[in-house]
Design a protein around this motif. Structure first.
Motif, PDB file in Angstrom:
ATOM      1  N   THR A 130      32.104  51.438  23.298  1.00 14.82           N
ATOM      2  CA  THR A 130      31.463  50.157  23.609  1.00 14.82           C
ATOM      3  C   THR A 130      29.958  50.311  23.411  1.00 14.82           C
ATOM      4  O   THR A 130      29.504  51.317  22.885  1.00 14.82           O
ATOM      5  CB  THR A 130      31.796  49.719  25.052  1.00 14.82           C
ATOM      6  OG1 THR A 130      31.403  50.763  25.949  1.00 14.82           O
ATOM      7  CG2 THR A 130      33.287  49.411  25.208  1.00 14.82           C
ATOM      8  N   PHE A 131      29.181  49.348  23.875  1.00 16.35           N
ATOM      9  CA  PHE A 131      27.763  49.292  23.523  1.00 16.35           C
ATOM     10  C   PHE A 131      26.807  49.772  24.614  1.00 16.35           C
ATOM     11  O   PHE A 131      25.895  50.536  24.332  1.00 16.35           O
ATOM     12  CB  PHE A 131      27.395  47.875  23.089  1.00 16.35           C
ATOM     13  CG  PHE A 131      28.259  47.396  21.947  1.00 16.35           C
ATOM     14  CD1 PHE A 131      28.035  47.843  20.665  1.00 16.35           C
ATOM     15  CD2 PHE A 131      29.325  46.536  22.168  1.00 16.35           C
ATOM     16  CE1 PHE A 131      28.838  47.441  19.601  1.00 16.35           C
ATOM     17  CE2 PHE A 131      30.133  46.124  21.123  1.00 16.35           C
ATOM     18  CZ  PHE A 131      29.897  46.577  19.840  1.00 16.35           C
ATOM     19  N   VAL A 132      27.003  49.343  25.853  1.00 19.38           N
ATOM     20  CA  VAL A 132      26.104  49.731  26.940  1.00 19.38           C
ATOM     21  C   VAL A 132      26.390  51.166  27.383  1.00 19.38           C
ATOM     22  O   VAL A 132      25.476  51.946  27.641  1.00 19.38           O
ATOM     23  CB  VAL A 132      26.238  48.765  28.146  1.00 19.38           C
ATOM     24  CG1 VAL A 132      25.360  49.228  29.318  1.00 19.38           C
ATOM     25  CG2 VAL A 132      25.860  47.346  27.741  1.00 19.38           C
ATOM     26  N   CYS A 133      27.665  51.521  27.435  1.00 23.76           N
ATOM     27  CA  CYS A 133      28.085  52.827  27.958  1.00 23.76           C
ATOM     28  C   CYS A 133      27.381  54.018  27.305  1.00 23.76           C
ATOM     29  O   CYS A 133      26.878  54.901  28.018  1.00 23.76           O
ATOM     30  CB  CYS A 133      29.592  52.987  27.866  1.00 23.76           C
ATOM     31  SG  CYS A 133      30.513  51.717  28.766  1.00 23.76           S
ATOM     32  N   PRO A 134      27.310  54.080  25.964  1.00 23.43           N
ATOM     33  CA  PRO A 134      26.675  55.273  25.384  1.00 23.43           C
ATOM     34  C   PRO A 134      25.178  55.369  25.695  1.00 23.43           C
ATOM     35  O   PRO A 134      24.628  56.475  25.734  1.00 23.43           O
ATOM     36  CB  PRO A 134      26.929  55.129  23.882  1.00 23.43           C
ATOM     37  CG  PRO A 134      27.209  53.693  23.658  1.00 23.43           C
ATOM     38  CD  PRO A 134      27.856  53.206  24.932  1.00 23.43           C
TER      39      PRO A 134
END
Length: 185
Positions: free
Chosen positions: A55-59
């Motif tokens: 996903t986008f925020v997680c990394p």
């Protein structure tokens, strides 16, 4: 919203034994980790959860925790990342995402969702974990919990600030930073 009660400050962190991704080196990717690991070494544990891999925020959060890995280690704290994705998905994501290849902490796989459920942090619809951060003392007691909605990343500097304050075992005023005076009770 989840109807579960989030396990909070003062509670004993649940017992667990889970597979985790600890490396991307072939044959050395996986290891079991338990809640006892930090207790045996008399260390603090910071466990942070994210909703989903790829996903986008997680990394962005995972990479920021990794950049601050030495800061946590210097505070005698074990850092553990976790989600309900499998260890195989974690390993694929680490190999695929440039910012995750060099992680220095385990990515716990709560595939059964049993730990997330016991912590009360599963989102009701998708059954993924909220963005929750726990600071657990060396005796296994939860000393701080922070919960973010699924679309809002957390502040790693704030996690370190709170860990510093907890480790003083003194009264720390609003906006206290390591090295500043504590309060006399």
């Amino acid at each position: 919203m989840s109807q579960n009660r989030i396990l909070s400050v003062g509670a004993t962190f649940p017992t667990f034994k889970k597979q985790a991704v600890v490396s991307i080196e072939k044959g050395k990717e996986f290891a079991d980790i338990t809640n006892e690991d930090h207790i045996k070494r008399e260390q603090w544990m910071v466990m942070f959860w994210w909703p989903k891999d790829f996903t986008f925020v997680c990394p962005t959060e995972i990479a920021e925790f990794n950049k601050n890995y030495d800061e946590f280690r210097d505070r005698d704290a074990v850092l553990v990342g976790a989600s309900t994705d499998s260890e195989f998905v974690h390993a694929a994501w680490r190999r695929d995402h440039e910012d995750l290849r060099g992680l220095r902490f385990p990515m716990l796989a709560d595939t059964s969702k049993s730990l997330a459920e016991e912590l009360g942090i599963l989102e009701a619809e998708e059954k993924v974990a909220y963005r929750v951060t726990y600071i657990v003392d060396p005796q296994g007691i939860i000393r701080w919990v922070s919960v973010n909605d699924l679309n809002v990343g957390r502040n790693v500097a704030e996690v370190l600030r709170v860990l510093d304050a907890l480790q003083t075992d003194e009264l720390c005023p609003c906006n206290w930073q390591k090295g500043e005076e504590t309060l006399v009770g």
